[in-house]
Design a protein around this motif. Structure first.
Motif, PDB file in Angstrom:
ATOM      1  N   ALA A  70       0.950  -1.180  -0.090  1.00 23.14           N
ATOM      2  CA  ALA A  70       0.087   0.095  -0.024  1.00 23.14           C
ATOM      3  C   ALA A  70       0.839   1.388   0.057  1.00 23.14           C
ATOM      4  CB  ALA A  70      -0.991  -0.241   1.263  1.00 23.14           C
ATOM      5  N   ASN A  80      -1.482   5.578   3.864  1.00 22.69           N
ATOM      6  CA  ASN A  80      -1.827   4.190   3.699  1.00 22.69           C
ATOM      7  C   ASN A  80      -1.063   3.247   4.457  1.00 22.69           C
ATOM      8  OD1 ASN A  80      -3.126   5.056   1.342  1.00 22.69           O
ATOM      9  ND2 ASN A  80      -2.193   4.165  -0.195  1.00 22.69           N
ATOM     10  N   LEU A 142      -7.171   7.343   3.125  1.00 15.29           N
ATOM     11  CA  LEU A 142      -6.599   6.356   2.107  1.00 15.29           C
ATOM     12  C   LEU A 142      -6.115   7.188   0.803  1.00 15.29           C
ATOM     13  CD1 LEU A 142      -8.103   2.862   2.798  1.00 15.29           C
ATOM     14  CD2 LEU A 142      -5.763   3.481   3.073  1.00 15.29           C
ATOM     15  N   ASN A 145      -4.993   2.734  -4.202  1.00 10.14           N
ATOM     16  CA  ASN A 145      -4.106   1.785  -3.978  1.00 10.14           C
ATOM     17  C   ASN A 145      -4.677   0.472  -4.276  1.00 10.14           C
ATOM     18  OD1 ASN A 145      -4.474  -0.208  -1.474  1.00 10.14           O
ATOM     19  ND2 ASN A 145      -4.806   1.926  -1.020  1.00 10.14           N
TER      20      ASN A 145
END
Length: 218
Positions: A70, A80, A142, A145
């Protein structure tokens, strides 16, 4: 992050250390499996107490691998990486609780879990609900990814669909977590498990449908 990593590694290996120490005091035969009626269905060797701790350590390495993957998708910052570590910590807490509960049952050779004042379903799924609330608060941070987050082919259409999906997913996780915690206060045993499973399935369907609809708009 260093503190989180220390906590992560501690939770990763604590069950294994505890189980090795406990082996010196456990009876030779321990409850190895319980049926849906909470009655022992199989007795096994005390060394079976090592199974969950070993799985916990393996799971920890899995989360570390996810964290590295990530992180590669994020050029600036460590959002991440941070989310993966926190998700790993709350998951490891659940497995630590499972280990503690199993060792307690083994020491006392509990044949009927219903006679135990601590209901394992309420304990584990209550922790899961709290974990969902924590992760839900982190999801909007986030970056796009391919390994973590509310990830579908629709949410990954572009940056806009990704951000909207993670924000919606975060809210749904928080709401779902609160509902699960409330359920665990009032429902025990198999019904606690089924109720929690129902909440998770409903959230999954709603979240996936949202990513589909938002991809049609953006």
């Amino acid at each position: 992050m260093k503190v989180k990593k220390l906590v992560f590694y501690g939770l990763m290996f604590l069950p294994l250390i505890s189980a090795f120490i406990a082996l010196q005091f456990l009876p030779e035969q321990i409850p190895a499996h319980y049926g849906l009626n909470n009655q022992v269905t199989r007795w096994g060797s005390k060394y079976e107490a090592l199974i969950v701790p070993i799985v916990t350590a393996v799971l920890g390495y899995f989360f570390l691998g996810i964290e590295k993957l990530a992180a590669k998708h994020e050029e600036n910052g460590k959002n991440n990486e941070n989310v993966c570590i926190v998700a790993g910590i709350v998951t490891l807490i659940i497995f630590n609780a499972m280990t503690g509960y199993a060792l307690y049952g083994s020491f006392n050779k509990i044949e009927n879990l219903s006679s135990n004042k601590f209901d394992v379903n309420q304990l584990l799924f209550g922790i899961l609900g709290i974990a969902m609330i924590i992760i839900g608060n982190l999801m909007p941070k986030l970056r796009m990814n391919a390994v973590t987050g509310l990830k579908t082919k629709w949410s990954m259409k572009n940056e806009t669909t990704w951000k909207k999906s993670q924000r919606f997913g975060g809210i749904s996780y928080i709401i779902g977590g609160v509902v699960i915690v409330v359920i665990c206060f009032f429902v025990q045993g198999i019904y606690c498990f089924l109720s929690t499973l129902g909440v998770v399935v409903i959230l999954l369907v709603i979240d996936i449908f949202y990513t589909y609809k938002i991809a049609q708009i953006c």
